[in-house]
Design a protein around this motif. Structure first.
Motif, mmCIF file in Angstrom:
data_model
loop_
_atom_site.group_PDB
_atom_site.id
_atom_site.type_symbol
_atom_site.label_atom_id
_atom_site.label_comp_id
_atom_site.label_asym_id
_atom_site.label_seq_id
_atom_site.Cartn_x
_atom_site.Cartn_y
_atom_site.Cartn_z
ATOM 1 N N PRO A 78 0.818 -1.215 0.000
ATOM 2 C CA PRO A 78 0.000 0.000 0.000
ATOM 3 C C PRO A 78 0.854 1.267 0.000
ATOM 4 C CG PRO A 78 0.151 -0.877 2.223
ATOM 5 C CD PRO A 78 0.870 -1.851 1.343
ATOM 6 N N TYR A 79 0.297 2.318 -0.582
ATOM 7 C CA TYR A 79 1.032 3.567 -0.687
ATOM 8 C C TYR A 79 0.707 4.537 0.445
ATOM 9 C CZ TYR A 79 2.435 2.138 -5.357
ATOM 10 O OH TYR A 79 2.988 1.464 -6.412
ATOM 11 N N GLN A 80 -0.061 4.094 1.403
ATOM 12 C CA GLN A 80 -0.383 4.947 2.538
ATOM 13 C C GLN A 80 -0.017 4.253 3.839
ATOM 14 O OE1 GLN A 80 -4.605 5.834 1.955
ATOM 15 N NE2 GLN A 80 -4.024 7.927 1.426
ATOM 16 N N ALA A 81 0.313 5.048 4.841
ATOM 17 C CA ALA A 81 0.623 4.507 6.167
ATOM 18 C C ALA A 81 -0.345 5.120 7.171
ATOM 19 C CB ALA A 81 2.060 4.839 6.551
ATOM 20 N N VAL A 82 -1.021 4.259 7.934
ATOM 21 C CA VAL A 82 -1.978 4.713 8.941
ATOM 22 C C VAL A 82 -1.231 5.412 10.072
ATOM 23 C CG1 VAL A 82 -3.750 3.982 10.582
ATOM 24 C CG2 VAL A 82 -3.484 2.773 8.407
ATOM 25 N N VAL A 83 -1.718 6.563 10.473
ATOM 26 C CA VAL A 83 -1.074 7.329 11.536
ATOM 27 C C VAL A 83 -1.718 7.003 12.881
ATOM 28 C CG1 VAL A 83 -0.574 9.634 12.388
ATOM 29 C CG2 VAL A 83 -0.487 9.173 9.945
ATOM 30 N N ASP A 84 -0.902 6.742 13.866
ATOM 31 C CA ASP A 84 -1.369 6.488 15.223
ATOM 32 C C ASP A 84 -1.909 7.795 15.814
ATOM 33 O OD1 ASP A 84 -1.690 5.940 17.895
ATOM 34 O OD2 ASP A 84 0.439 5.715 18.322
ATOM 35 N N PRO A 85 -3.217 7.882 16.122
ATOM 36 C CA PRO A 85 -3.789 9.136 16.615
ATOM 37 C C PRO A 85 -3.333 9.512 18.021
ATOM 38 C CG PRO A 85 -5.426 7.394 16.700
ATOM 39 C CD PRO A 85 -4.232 6.819 15.989
ATOM 40 N N LEU A 86 -2.709 8.582 18.736
ATOM 41 C CA LEU A 86 -2.242 8.881 20.097
ATOM 42 C C LEU A 86 -0.744 9.132 20.154
ATOM 43 C CD1 LEU A 86 -4.452 6.366 22.118
ATOM 44 C CD2 LEU A 86 -4.853 8.787 21.635
ATOM 45 N N SER A 87 -0.132 9.261 18.985
ATOM 46 C CA SER A 87 1.280 9.618 18.908
ATOM 47 C C SER A 87 1.420 11.135 18.973
ATOM 48 C CB SER A 87 1.860 9.112 17.583
ATOM 49 O OG SER A 87 3.023 9.829 17.243
ATOM 50 N N PRO A 88 2.552 11.640 19.499
ATOM 51 C CA PRO A 88 2.786 13.094 19.469
ATOM 52 C C PRO A 88 2.807 13.658 18.055
ATOM 53 C CG PRO A 88 4.385 11.993 20.891
ATOM 54 C CD PRO A 88 3.642 10.921 20.158
ATOM 55 N N PHE A 89 3.004 12.808 17.052
ATOM 56 C CA PHE A 89 3.122 13.282 15.678
ATOM 57 C C PHE A 89 1.791 13.360 14.946
ATOM 58 C CE2 PHE A 89 7.171 11.358 16.772
ATOM 59 C CZ PHE A 89 8.024 12.419 16.512
ATOM 60 N N TYR A 90 0.715 13.005 15.612
ATOM 61 C CA TYR A 90 -0.592 13.026 14.962
ATOM 62 C C TYR A 90 -0.962 14.452 14.561
ATOM 63 C CZ TYR A 90 -5.578 12.366 14.180
ATOM 64 O OH TYR A 90 -6.822 12.323 13.620
ATOM 65 N N VAL A 91 -1.418 14.612 13.328
ATOM 66 C CA VAL A 91 -1.900 15.894 12.819
ATOM 67 C C VAL A 91 -3.309 15.676 12.303
ATOM 68 C CG1 VAL A 91 -1.568 17.709 11.099
ATOM 69 C CG2 VAL A 91 0.418 16.657 12.188
ATOM 70 N N GLY A 92 -4.261 16.429 12.823
ATOM 71 C CA GLY A 92 -5.668 16.176 12.536
ATOM 72 C C GLY A 92 -6.113 16.421 11.114
ATOM 73 N N SER A 93 -5.290 17.057 10.291
ATOM 74 C CA SER A 93 -5.714 17.367 8.921
ATOM 75 C C SER A 93 -5.015 16.498 7.878
ATOM 76 C CB SER A 93 -5.432 18.842 8.614
ATOM 77 O OG SER A 93 -4.059 19.128 8.771
ATOM 78 N N LEU A 94 -4.547 15.318 8.268
ATOM 79 C CA LEU A 94 -3.918 14.419 7.307
ATOM 80 C C LEU A 94 -4.959 13.827 6.370
ATOM 81 C CD1 LEU A 94 -1.425 12.541 9.660
ATOM 82 C CD2 LEU A 94 -0.900 14.364 8.044
ATOM 83 N N ASP A 95 -4.486 13.159 5.337
ATOM 84 C CA ASP A 95 -5.390 12.571 4.351
ATOM 85 C C ASP A 95 -6.199 11.428 4.952
ATOM 86 O OD1 ASP A 95 -4.217 14.251 2.494
ATOM 87 O OD2 ASP A 95 -2.745 12.763 1.878
ATOM 88 N N THR A 96 -7.439 11.282 4.492
ATOM 89 C CA THR A 96 -8.230 10.110 4.847
ATOM 90 C C THR A 96 -7.608 8.899 4.160
ATOM 91 O OG1 THR A 96 -10.248 11.425 5.025
ATOM 92 C CG2 THR A 96 -10.518 9.058 4.709
ATOM 93 N N CYS A 97 -7.532 7.786 4.875
ATOM 94 C CA CYS A 97 -6.938 6.582 4.289
ATOM 95 C C CYS A 97 -7.807 6.063 3.140
ATOM 96 C CB CYS A 97 -6.789 5.494 5.348
ATOM 97 S SG CYS A 97 -5.735 5.945 6.737
ATOM 98 N N ASP A 98 -7.173 5.566 2.102
ATOM 99 C CA ASP A 98 -7.896 5.026 0.951
ATOM 100 C C ASP A 98 -8.827 3.894 1.350
ATOM 101 O OD1 ASP A 98 -6.594 6.809 -0.672
ATOM 102 O OD2 ASP A 98 -5.138 5.360 -1.447
ATOM 103 N N LEU A 99 -8.407 3.069 2.323
ATOM 104 C CA LEU A 99 -9.173 1.881 2.696
ATOM 105 C C LEU A 99 -10.042 2.075 3.929
ATOM 106 C CD1 LEU A 99 -6.406 -0.838 2.120
ATOM 107 C CD2 LEU A 99 -8.187 -0.069 0.536
ATOM 108 N N SER A 100 -10.024 3.279 4.520
ATOM 109 C CA SER A 100 -10.791 3.512 5.736
ATOM 110 C C SER A 100 -11.112 4.987 5.887
ATOM 111 C CB SER A 100 -10.010 3.025 6.958
ATOM 112 O OG SER A 100 -10.640 3.442 8.150
#
Length: 201
Positions: free
Chosen positions: A92-114
């Motif tokens: 896959p060309y996308q990586a799911v971002v952990d929402p509880l990580s300090p690096f989470y940014v709320g305006s990232l792309d919606t995942c293609d599969l979710s």
């Protein structure tokens, strides 16, 4: 090799050894503008600098192509962490971002599969970053990954030492660390006061 050694020496001699390992780091604006929201990708990279600054600085290591693995992995070896690997130019060309990580940014792309998760685009790369306990004693927690939470450590796209509630390795916020320090200082002062009182009596 002198440059690799210089980077490693700088990191190894730091008191604050915060590390981000990115197996799909962005290499060109044309590749990621064609796959979606450029602004979100910019925010993601900017957050690296902001979080490292919050925690006292550190090092970002990354690669987007197996041609460069040998170079970047020389640095990894010199600082005692596992190398980057992966199947480049494959989905896959996308990586799911952990929402509880300090690096989470709320305006990232919606995942293609979710539609309920947020992703960062890998574009040309699905490279894997080192994760888990490393030879140097540091623990690298998944920040973004391909697949499910259960697969995160095997298919980690981005990892860091900054921790995450999701994976049970949350690092205290600097404010919490300051309060802890004040608490310990208070305990130390109280203990010294008791010792002094005992000596005087």
């Amino acid at each position: 090799m002198a440059n690799y050694q210089g980077i490693a020496d700088w990191y190894n001699n730091r008191s604050e050894q915060n590390l981000i390992a990115d197996g799909r780091i962005l290499s060109s604006s044309s590749s990621y503008t064609s796959r979606g929201n450029r602004g979100a990708e910019d925010l993601w990279i900017q957050n690296y600098a902001q979080q490292l600054d919050t925690f006292g600085g550190g090092l970002v290591l990354g690669t987007d192509h197996n041609v460069y693995n040998s170079g970047i992995n020389e640095i990894n070896k010199l600082i005692g962490i596992a190398g980057f690997s992966g199947n480049y130019y494959s989905s896959p060309y996308q990586a799911v971002v952990d929402p509880l990580s300090p690096f989470y940014v709320g305006s990232l792309d919606t995942c293609d599969l979710s539609s309920s998760e947020q992703c960062i685009n890998d574009n040309s790369s699905t490279g894997f970053a080192p994760s888990g306990l490393q030879q140097n004693g540091q623990f690298l927690t998944p920040v973004a990954y391909h697949g499910s939470v259960n697969e995160a450590y095997d298919k980690v796209a981005v990892s860091s030492t900054l921790g995450s509630v999701t994976f049970g390795t949350q690092v205290p916020e600097p404010a919490s660390l300051a309060l802890l320090g004040l608490g310990l200082a208070g305990i130390g002062f109280r203990r010294r006061k008791h010792v002094s009182a005992d000596k005087n009596s």
